[in-house]
Scaffold this active site. Structure first.
Site, PDB file in Angstrom:
ATOM      1  N   GLU A  86       0.784  -1.231   0.000  1.00 54.22           N
ATOM      2  CA  GLU A  86       0.000   0.000   0.000  1.00 54.22           C
ATOM      3  C   GLU A  86       0.819   1.286   0.000  1.00 54.22           C
ATOM      4  OE1 GLU A  86      -3.390   0.196  -0.158  1.00 54.22           O
ATOM      5  OE2 GLU A  86      -3.411  -1.973  -0.433  1.00 54.22           O
ATOM      6  N   SER A 461     -48.972 -31.992  37.738  1.00 56.39           N
ATOM      7  CA  SER A 461     -48.688 -32.223  39.157  1.00 56.39           C
ATOM      8  C   SER A 461     -47.398 -31.576  39.637  1.00 56.39           C
ATOM      9  CB  SER A 461     -48.629 -33.731  39.433  1.00 56.39           C
ATOM     10  OG  SER A 461     -49.903 -34.314  39.232  1.00 56.39           O
TER      11      SER A 461
END
Length: 803
Positions: A86, A461
């Site tokens: 770059e 239950s």
């Protein structure tokens, strides 16, 4: 002389005009430029990450996947690769490279279009943080001016760090650390030179040089960068040749979670969204949940194993698809439409022999299923019946069938199928309400409906212990006698009379309250609520964390008809397990920012027994935070409200332990622990199966049923469908832990009673046994009864004649 003067002034004008023009442009643009000093405090957009309490990554949320790192964490080879790719003059220029700009202008004149921008790394930082990507001259001028300002404000290391953390590198990866994780599943400092050069080639064009979609073009770009590094003296010839010889090995590693807990992740995401709005996805919060990674993995296995076991008891529904005319070269494409669900892998049958079938799995993996691993597959007819046993593999499968398998060993697999029924499991610490494990269904991929928090079902239950607690706090004892006999209720609003039944259809007559609970006698529960009064009973039951609006105002509530979630049931059982304290379930332990600074700590109300441990935890967080201002303070640790008499919870726990030792959950005796208590639950027509159980460390609830309520089968109850899931989880969770039960509170006494009457046992009686009473409810000694002081038999005689 005149000619020379003209020439001089002409040259001066030619030189001054651009300078003056650029100066004028700079003066015009400068006031509108942002302050580059803000780069010192910039907060990069970072995803939300969810962790277990032991720091295992569960999930991340956010469009941008970013893991910021410092300059010192960047490998030197990567720095050199980026410079070679770059901006090889980065360390020397002052933000702008005149030669690079000149090349860009020359290319523009020669081609008539912009080929390269001539941007330095500093100019790219200016663009990425402050500007758009529009290819116009005004943006480029702003970029140049900002780059010059950045170079005056920041050093090269700071600029480079901003650059490598911001750049987009494809596949949702922003920054080099995220790219390393996405493409290689590891940190940037663990990558070889060849892979570092590959990542360094991505900023130019992340889609064009993507190593997953364009490996050939990526290879050319990588090798060009390696050649540049060699020519610039960053690497030697041997390093260059070795890197060039390396293949492109990048694959998509996604978010790479370390722990499978998608239902937990979704709950944490929703809570963070409610706290912080959309910023939850971008501010880099780290959320540490209360979930333990080992317990969560155990919950996953337990639920799936139990649900598949239930499913296979009801036969094989056949392959997911049949392709009898398909050709071998078509099989890989056919498998692409199927993905793994809950650990069940898709496969296509490639051959059927007398003792096995051969398979092809995704990725070209070959396997086989032995006859023993598929002979269970009787045809499913309905929930209550199956077809005949198969005699050979051909009775079950054919070539071209798409099936589900689980690995056994090597190339051996077992035939299975995705269950149609669903399940949920949650485990909570009864001492503070911390959710320790949670799974809301067989597969989050198949359905993200969280049955732990969203599925309202009748608990049957498993709801009865809350009613029994109300009775024990209102004059009843475990030895109280209640008549298990028929009841008939008439109502003008009902088409017919209501005749409640016990699950077996029988009646046992007068029965002690303890026995009625472990035998789960419905008629006894109705009589208890009838005697207490519906309103009084429901008001008491609210103490366990239930909302009154969720409790129907009728006697059927005593049988577990309220529609409640597994989370609500688990919360209710924590009150029983911890000795009567109302702790509230919570999932998020603490929240940190992207720098690891603590933003918020949960200081949940805890039991007195857990207070010291939690104070130590909060103290550690306070020391770790090392804060110097008032932005964050450790909240005060509250003690949970005592809502039930601890003597009542002790009595109730003793009764619920009998559910395991001699009642409907007797299978759990296999765990060989004396500190376990719990209750099964099964609704009408076996549409829901529950088991809620606990000791002093864990309250765990398991539920099994269909999303659209339908019978599980006539032999499927809480003790057969849900209990095995609970048992497998608790066996692993409690492995190596000492037994932990509620300590005996003051105010209790033990009296030897007659099992037939519930009263004090006659001296010398061989069938008497000891029962636990509150001191004020204890029956009198036998000699007091004989003396006539208590002609009715003691305080355990009940009003209204419950017989």
């Amino acid at each position: 002389m005149r000619f020379l003067k003209i020439l001089f002034w002409s040259l001066l004008a030619l030189i001054s005009a651009p300078i003056m023009g650029l100066t004028a442009i700079a003066l015009y643009l400068s006031p509108g430029l942002p302050d580059v000093e803000t780069l010192r405090d910039v907060q990069l957009q970072t995803p939300l990450r969810i962790y277990s309490t032991d720091s295992k990554l569960i999930a991340e949320f956010g469009e941008m996947r970013r893991i910021p790192i410092s300059y010192g964490q960047v490998p030197e080879n990567f720095i050199n690769a980026i410079l070679a790719a770059e901006d090889d003059n980065f360390l020397n220029h002052h933000g702008v490279d005149p030669m690079g700009l000149l090349r860009a202008v020359t290319e523009l004149v020669q081609t008539g279009s912009i080929q390269t921008g001539g941007s330095t790394i500093t100019m790219q930082v200016a663009k990425n943080y402050f500007l758009t990507s529009d290819r116009v001259f005004s943006r480029k001028l702003n970029e140049i001016l900002l780059a010059l300002q950045i170079e005056r404000s920041l050093n090269k290391r700071e600029i480079f760090e901003l650059y490598v953390n911001k750049i987009y590198l494809g596949n949702r990866a922003y920054g080099i650390e995220a790219a390393a994780q996405v493409y290689y599943g590891t940190s940037i400092d663990q990558l070889p030179l060849s892979d570092l050069a590959m990542i360094a080639g991505l900023p130019k064009a992340p889609s064009r040089y993507n190593p997953i979609s364009n490996p050939e073009r990526t290879l050319l770009r990588r090798d060009w960068i390696l050649g540049r590094m060699l020519s610039l003296g960053y690497i030697d010839q041997a390093e260059h040749d070795e890197a060039v010889a390396s293949p492109i090995t990048a694959t998509n590693h996604g978010s790479n979670p370390e722990l499978e807990a998608p239902y937990v992740a979704e709950m944490a995401r929703l809570e963070m969204l409610s706290k912080f709005g959309d910023k939850a996805y971008t501010n880099g919060y780290h959320v540490y949940t209360t979930v333990d990674s080992e317990l969560q993995a155990l919950a996953n296995v337990s639920l799936r194993t139990g649900l598949m076991s239930y499913d296979q008891r009801h036969g094989y529904r056949g392959p997911e698809a049949r392709h009898p005319d398909s050709k071998p070269d078509e099989w890989p494409a056919l498998l692409k439409d199927y993905r793994g669900l809950g650990g069940l892998l898709p496969a296509i049958v490639t051959g059927v022999a007398d003792d096995k079938v051969t398979l092809l799995l995704r990725g070209g993996v070959l396997g086989e299923i032995s006859w023993e691993a598929m002979r269970w597959a009787r045809p499913h007819l309905n929930a209550n019946s199956m077809g005949p046993n198969p005699d050979k593999p051909a009775d079950v499968l054919a070539v071209g069938d798409i099936v589900r398998v689980v690995p056994i060993e090597g190339i051996q697999f077992r035939l299975t199928q995705v269950p149609e029924a669903q399940s949920a499991l949650i485990s909570i610490s009864p001492q503070d309400g911390a959710i320790q494990a949670l799974i809301g269904g067989f597969s989050f991929v198949e359905s993200n409906y969280n049955r732990v928090t969203q599925a309202r079902r009748q608990p049957g239950s498993s709801f009865k212990p809350f009613l029994y607690a109300a009775a024990l706090d209102n004059g009843y004892s475990p030895a109280s006698m209640v008549n298990d006999a028929p009841l008939v209720f008439f109502d003008d609003y009902l088409d017919s009379a209501w005749r409640p039944q016990n699950s077996g259809g029988d009646f046992l007559g007068p029965i002690r309250l303890r026995e009625a609970l472990y035998r789960s006698r419905n008629l006894v529960s109705i009589r208890l609520m009838q005697d207490l009064g519906v309103d009084k009973a429901l008001s008491y039951i609210e103490r366990f964390g239930f909302s009154r609006s969720d409790l129907p105002r009728n006697l059927s509530a005593s049988l577990g008809t309220p529609e409640l979630t597994p989370l609500q049931i688990a919360q209710g059982y924590t009150v029983i397990a911890n000795g009567g304290y109302a702790v509230k379930p919570y999932l998020i332990e603490r929240i940190e920012d992207y720098n690891g600074q603590i933003l918020e700590v949960t200081a949940a109300a805890v039991t007195p027994a857990a207070r010291e441990r939690h104070e130590e935890r909060l103290s550690r967080y306070a020391q770790a935070a090392n804060f110097t201002d008032a932005d964050f303070t450790i909240p005060e640790l509250p003690i949970a409200e005592e809502v039930v008499d601890p003597r009542t919870t002790y009595q109730l726990t003793s009764m619920l332990q009998d559910v395991i030792t001699r009642g409907t959950a007797v299978r759990a005796r296999a765990l060989q622990r004396k500190d376990l208590a719990g209750k099964t639950g099964t609704t009408n027509d076996q549409k829901d199966a529950w088991f809620a159980g606990y000791n002093g460390d864990f309250v765990t609830v398991a539920w099994v049923g269909f999303d659209q309520p339908s019978t599980l089968g006539r032999r499927e109850y809480g003790g057969t469908a849900a209990l095995p899931i609970w048992m497998e989880f608790m066996a692993g969770a409690l492995d190596g832990r000492p037994e932990h039960s509620q300590p005996i509170p003051e105010g209790l006494t033990s009296v030897r009673i007659d099992p037939a009457t519930g009263r004090t046992s006659r001296p010398g009686a061989s069938d008497g046994f000891f029962e636990i009473f509150k001191e004020e409810d204890a029956p009198p000694a036998w000699d007091e009864i004989e003396s006539g002081a208590y002609p009715s038999g003691g305080s355990d005689s009940l009003p209204q004649g419950l017989f």
